[in-house]
Design a protein around this motif. Sequence first.
Motif, PDB file in Angstrom:
ATOM      1  N   VAL A 129      94.552  62.699   4.506  1.00 41.42           N
ATOM      2  CA  VAL A 129      93.276  62.565   5.442  1.00 41.42           C
ATOM      3  C   VAL A 129      92.065  62.714   4.793  1.00 41.42           C
ATOM      4  N   SER A 143      89.687  69.574   7.683  1.00 43.16           N
ATOM      5  CA  SER A 143      89.411  68.069   8.105  1.00 43.16           C
ATOM      6  C   SER A 143      90.792  67.057   8.268  1.00 43.16           C
ATOM      7  N   GLN A 144      91.789  68.345   8.158  1.00 47.07           N
ATOM      8  CA  GLN A 144      93.298  67.486   8.904  1.00 47.07           C
ATOM      9  C   GLN A 144      92.826  68.092  10.171  1.00 47.07           C
ATOM     10  N   SER A 145      92.114  69.443  10.559  1.00 45.19           N
ATOM     11  CA  SER A 145      92.722  69.582  12.068  1.00 45.19           C
ATOM     12  C   SER A 145      90.799  69.120  13.077  1.00 45.19           C
ATOM     13  N   LEU A 146      90.305  68.268  12.233  1.00 45.26           N
ATOM     14  CA  LEU A 146      88.792  67.642  13.342  1.00 45.26           C
ATOM     15  C   LEU A 146      88.968  67.016  14.471  1.00 45.26           C
ATOM     16  N   ARG A 147      90.042  65.804  14.100  1.00 53.16           N
ATOM     17  CA  ARG A 147      90.320  64.841  14.854  1.00 53.16           C
ATOM     18  C   ARG A 147      90.827  65.594  16.032  1.00 53.16           C
ATOM     19  N   ARG A 148      91.966  66.050  15.428  1.00 50.85           N
ATOM     20  CA  ARG A 148      92.385  67.510  17.362  1.00 50.85           C
ATOM     21  C   ARG A 148      91.176  67.833  17.802  1.00 50.85           C
ATOM     22  N   SER A 149      90.754  69.152  17.355  1.00 49.63           N
ATOM     23  CA  SER A 149      89.165  69.994  17.926  1.00 49.63           C
ATOM     24  C   SER A 149      88.603  68.785  18.453  1.00 49.63           C
ATOM     25  N   ILE A 150      88.501  67.728  17.873  1.00 48.92           N
ATOM     26  CA  ILE A 150      87.250  67.097  18.354  1.00 48.92           C
ATOM     27  C   ILE A 150      88.084  66.334  19.633  1.00 48.92           C
ATOM     28  N   ARG A 151      89.002  66.038  19.901  1.00 50.27           N
ATOM     29  CA  ARG A 151      89.740  65.404  20.691  1.00 50.27           C
ATOM     30  C   ARG A 151      89.305  66.832  22.233  1.00 50.27           C
ATOM     31  N   ASP A 203      90.575  76.826  18.336  1.00 51.39           N
ATOM     32  CA  ASP A 203      90.373  76.030  17.223  1.00 51.39           C
ATOM     33  C   ASP A 203      90.012  76.659  15.674  1.00 51.39           C
TER      34      ASP A 203
END
Length: 333
Positions: free
Chosen positions: A18, A252-260, A223
């Motif tokens: 990531v 950073s690893q959780s960023l994409r999932r949280s934003i989606r 989140d």
Amino acid sequence: MSKQTNPEKEGKKYDVDVKVRNFCGKAKIFFIISLALIVISLLSTFTGVDIALEFKGGTIITYSYMGDMDESKLEKELTALVGSAVNAQEGESLEGNAHTLSLSFSSNEGLTVERQAEVTDKIQELYPDSQLELLDSNDVDARSGGEFFAKCLVAAAFAALILIVYIAFRFKQISGWSAGVCAVLGLLSTLVVTYGSVVLIGFEIDSNFMAVILTLLGYAINDTIIIYDRIRENQTLLPGMQIEDLVNISSSQSLRRSIRTSVTTFSSMLIVTIVSLVMGLDSILSFSVPMMVGIAMGTYNSICFVPSLWVWWQKKRGISVLAPVKTKKKASA
């Protein structure tokens, strides 16, 4: 996917799949932004808070009529007549081409029958061809609204306490009590900013607002829980790492999932808001718009504010590296 290597600490390197963003390095900026939003939201109270009739008591009178009426003119004329604030709201009748007119009068004791008759006469005087007809008249007791408001506050306080206890036990490997308190502080920040948006936009503090608050109590913490779970997992996978780097990687690893997830929910509320604006459904707007603010603020707090606050707390306690989680050894057969 190319691997990104985090900054070297104490002679160790760790590879993670990531792009690591330096959230903790911007902690001061996050704190200033959060503090500024909270202060603005609290100061908005002095601009005037519009409390709904259900919380302060009064009378609601509903009429049916034909043709057109000017809501602003009605509110001005009737306010002068009864001596208290009047809110006029038009609607569509289910019968024929008639419209409905709902008038809300703020009053501790409600309007007397004589006063209500004066209101009807005044409307007929202003619009003699409206075929005005009284449909309903109800007095609203402020005590019932006050009890509902108090119950909502108790529910919110109880939920916050349960969240702290739950996070403390589930994430005890990463100093659970501090993690729980930081999560709830982030949640309170979300609720305060949502309150400020309601006041500044000009919505009433009503049952819709309380529904938004109770909804965000469960949603806005999601989140944060995911990031805490990542920190706990990386605590074992990346032993000896500095706590700032550990949190940066986990966030950073959780960023994409949280934003989606947040964009999906935000978009749903945005669609509801657009439809409500087109259809003139103000009662739905007072729910969807604060929800959008709460979703956006909750996402920001979960990714930026809460993890940085938790790291600051640990550093104040003298903790720079989290000990690896001890796993139980399986007994040999």
